[in-house]
Design a protein around this motif. Structure first.
Motif, PDB file in Angstrom:
ATOM      1  N   ALA A  46      54.430  -6.698  80.043  1.00 17.88           N
ATOM      2  CA  ALA A  46      55.431  -7.734  80.274  1.00 17.88           C
ATOM      3  C   ALA A  46      55.753  -7.734  81.762  1.00 17.88           C
ATOM      4  CB  ALA A  46      56.695  -7.469  79.456  1.00 17.88           C
ATOM      5  N   VAL A  47      55.722  -8.902  82.365  1.00 13.57           N
ATOM      6  CA  VAL A  47      56.064  -9.065  83.784  1.00 13.57           C
ATOM      7  C   VAL A  47      57.240 -10.040  83.852  1.00 13.57           C
ATOM      8  CG1 VAL A  47      55.250  -9.706  86.080  1.00 13.57           C
ATOM      9  CG2 VAL A  47      53.645  -8.723  84.415  1.00 13.57           C
ATOM     10  N   LEU A  48      58.378  -9.549  84.362  1.00 14.56           N
ATOM     11  CA  LEU A  48      59.591 -10.372  84.402  1.00 14.56           C
ATOM     12  C   LEU A  48      60.073 -10.525  85.836  1.00 14.56           C
ATOM     13  CD1 LEU A  48      59.714  -8.619  81.567  1.00 14.56           C
ATOM     14  CD2 LEU A  48      61.981  -9.619  81.418  1.00 14.56           C
ATOM     15  N   PRO A  49      60.486 -11.726  86.226  1.00 17.71           N
ATOM     16  CA  PRO A  49      61.125 -11.890  87.535  1.00 17.71           C
ATOM     17  C   PRO A  49      62.508 -11.248  87.513  1.00 17.71           C
ATOM     18  CG  PRO A  49      61.333 -13.907  86.262  1.00 17.71           C
ATOM     19  CD  PRO A  49      60.482 -12.967  85.440  1.00 17.71           C
ATOM     20  N   VAL A  50      62.988 -10.830  88.685  1.00 14.00           N
ATOM     21  CA  VAL A  50      64.338 -10.267  88.784  1.00 14.00           C
ATOM     22  C   VAL A  50      65.015 -10.845  90.020  1.00 14.00           C
ATOM     23  CG1 VAL A  50      65.762  -8.207  88.663  1.00 14.00           C
ATOM     24  CG2 VAL A  50      63.390  -8.097  87.874  1.00 14.00           C
ATOM     25  N   ALA A  51      65.947 -11.759  89.817  1.00 17.46           N
ATOM     26  CA  ALA A  51      66.701 -12.309  90.946  1.00 17.46           C
ATOM     27  C   ALA A  51      67.723 -11.288  91.444  1.00 17.46           C
ATOM     28  CB  ALA A  51      67.409 -13.598  90.516  1.00 17.46           C
ATOM     29  N   ARG A  52      68.173 -11.487  92.683  1.00 17.86           N
ATOM     30  CA  ARG A  52      69.226 -10.651  93.299  1.00 17.86           C
ATOM     31  C   ARG A  52      68.802  -9.190  93.423  1.00 17.86           C
ATOM     32  NH1 ARG A  52      74.358 -12.246  93.725  1.00 17.86           N
ATOM     33  NH2 ARG A  52      75.093 -10.175  93.164  1.00 17.86           N
ATOM     34  N   LEU A  53      67.514  -8.939  93.464  1.00 19.97           N
ATOM     35  CA  LEU A  53      67.001  -7.592  93.692  1.00 19.97           C
ATOM     36  C   LEU A  53      66.060  -7.672  94.887  1.00 19.97           C
ATOM     37  CD1 LEU A  53      67.107  -4.715  92.358  1.00 19.97           C
ATOM     38  CD2 LEU A  53      64.901  -5.281  91.349  1.00 19.97           C
ATOM     39  N   HIS A  54      66.275  -6.818  95.876  1.00 21.94           N
ATOM     40  CA  HIS A  54      65.497  -6.859  97.099  1.00 21.94           C
ATOM     41  C   HIS A  54      64.541  -5.666  97.115  1.00 21.94           C
ATOM     42  CE1 HIS A  54      68.289  -9.974  98.276  1.00 21.94           C
ATOM     43  NE2 HIS A  54      69.298  -9.137  98.077  1.00 21.94           N
ATOM     44  N   VAL A  55      63.258  -5.961  96.999  1.00 20.41           N
ATOM     45  CA  VAL A  55      62.219  -4.929  96.893  1.00 20.41           C
ATOM     46  C   VAL A  55      61.291  -5.062  98.091  1.00 20.41           C
ATOM     47  CG1 VAL A  55      60.414  -3.948  95.437  1.00 20.41           C
ATOM     48  CG2 VAL A  55      62.361  -5.125  94.380  1.00 20.41           C
ATOM     49  N   GLU A  56      61.135  -3.991  98.849  1.00 15.85           N
ATOM     50  CA  GLU A  56      60.260  -4.026 100.017  1.00 15.85           C
ATOM     51  C   GLU A  56      58.891  -3.453  99.729  1.00 15.85           C
ATOM     52  OE1 GLU A  56      62.128  -2.224 103.364  1.00 15.85           O
ATOM     53  OE2 GLU A  56      63.699  -3.759 103.533  1.00 15.85           O
ATOM     54  N   SER A  57      58.810  -2.470  98.858  1.00 15.49           N
ATOM     55  CA  SER A  57      57.530  -1.855  98.493  1.00 15.49           C
ATOM     56  C   SER A  57      57.619  -1.398  97.044  1.00 15.49           C
ATOM     57  CB  SER A  57      57.224  -0.658  99.412  1.00 15.49           C
ATOM     58  OG  SER A  57      58.231   0.327  99.310  1.00 15.49           O
ATOM     59  N   PRO A  58      56.475  -1.159  96.392  1.00 21.70           N
ATOM     60  CA  PRO A  58      56.512  -0.815  94.966  1.00 21.70           C
ATOM     61  C   PRO A  58      57.359   0.427  94.686  1.00 21.70           C
ATOM     62  CG  PRO A  58      54.275  -1.340  95.652  1.00 21.70           C
ATOM     63  CD  PRO A  58      55.103  -1.263  96.903  1.00 21.70           C
TER      64      PRO A  58
END
Length: 370
Positions: A46-58
């Motif tokens: 399952a691949v879900l988008p996540v708003a309001r989350l800031h991800v720079e690297s895995p």
């Protein structure tokens, strides 16, 4: 055929996803390579988008959960079959109308979750079941990762940096979605729609940092108590009504003191104070303070001044009891200071049975027994 009204059940996926073996491999944009052991074990992705989350690297977390920056993984390799609006399937038409597409996911941080479920039931389910499944997947992401992230990164006041729920998108606050990949069929489908009742808007969201995996509850009975406490804490963070948040905070303290049965707050306060007090005098001050927060009466007049009794039985609001914004801020920071040490302690002993944990807890600063 699946019943249109039945929820799609998630089952456990057994694979040893360890901190030592995964941190290098998740840097690969090839999700099929990273998750091949899960796919070999019969899992879907399952691949879900996540708003309001800031991800720079895995960033990888226990349970096979990994977060990626926008566009960081190649979703083309998952062979997404686009939803059609000219279909006889109402569920597919509804997902097409939601506007959630592969491009939507490419423009958001995403979370990847290996999960096992009945693919046939998923494909034959109706739109309402798909929305419930998006929420269920989001809850699993919360349970395995985001609840702990919220606890480690946020406080009860101020609350202005919470991420959205997994599945929610920034481009349309009404909509949420999920991409589901079948490793045997080697293709994927997207479902989308109005799965959630609200969307957080205060603040800019949360930068996601790596957490040591020891910060997460383990699988003992005490770990399950800790996981539920983290869920309650996450719900507490999202409450925008200060009176409701105050009541939820007291309820969480009651749960932390006695997860399996109700106890009067007089007993609850003695348990919680043992985690926080540094000496007998502070312990007694805390017991008095807990009485003020709940059911205290003024000596002589008998007038009720305890906050909880005033709220529950007299219709007061926290804003009336504490008109100053600064005073309310300090109240919630105070409550956070009671809740946090207990959850930390539960997590640290989360591999234990709860009976064994209670034996450890009895040894905490025994300023007053009974």
């Amino acid at each position: 055929m699946s019943s249109q009204g039945e929820d799609i059940r998630l089952e456990d996926v057994r694979y040893d996803w360890s901190d030592e073996t995964i941190n290098d491999s998740i840097m690969d944009e090839d999700l099929l390579h990273v998750y091949q052991p899960f796919l070999d074990a019969g899992a879907h992705l399952a691949v879900l988008p996540v708003a309001r989350l800031h991800v720079e690297s895995p960033v990888a977390f226990p349970g096979g959960v990994a977060f990626y920056a926008p566009g960081e993984v190649d979703l083309d390799q998952l062979n997404v079959i686009p939803n059609r609006s000219d279909t006889a399937s109402l569920a597919e038409h509804s997902s097409a109308a939601s506007g959630i597409t592969q491009d939507t996911l490419d423009r958001h941080p995403v979370v990847v979750l290996p999960c096992r479920f009945d693919w046939g039931a998923f494909r034959s389910a109706g739109h309402r079941t798909h929305l419930a499944f998006i929420r269920r997947l989001s809850e699993e992401v919360d349970l395995l990762s985001l609840n702990c992230v919220r606890f480690r990164s946020c406080r009860l006041e101020p609350i202005d940096d919470l991420p959205a729920h997994a599945g929610q998108v920034a481009s349309n606050h009404m909509m949420a979605g999920a991409l589901l990949y079948n490793g045997q069929m080697k293709d994927s489908r997207i479902v989308g729609g109005a799965a959630f009742t609200h969307y957080l808007t205060r603040g800019l969201g949360l930068p996601l940092d790596h957490l040591e995996w020891g910060a997460f509850p383990r699988n003992g009975e005490t770990g399950r108590v800790a996981s539920h406490a983290l869920s309650l804490y996450a719900s507490l963070l999202e409450s925008d009504n200060q009176t409701a948040r105050f009541m939820q905070a007291l309820s969480l303290l009651e749960f932390l003191a006695s997860p399996d049965e109700y106890q009067r707050f007089e007993k609850v306060s003695k348990v919680i104070a043992r985690y926080v007090a540094r000496d007998a005098a502070e312990y007694q001050r805390m017991l008095t303070r807990f009485h003020e927060l709940t059911g205290m009466k003024e000596p002589g007049s008998g007038q009720i001044v305890g906050y909880r009794t005033r709220v529950v039985h007299m219709g007061s609001r926290i804003e009336q009891l504490l008109p100053s914004q600064e005073a309310r801020k300090q109240l919630f920071l105070e409550l956070d200071g009671y809740i946090r040490p207990v959850i930390e302690h539960l997590v640290a002993h989360s591999e234990m049975s709860f009976v064994s944990y209670l034996e450890v807890r009895e040894k905490l600063r025994p300023f007053e027994q009974g």
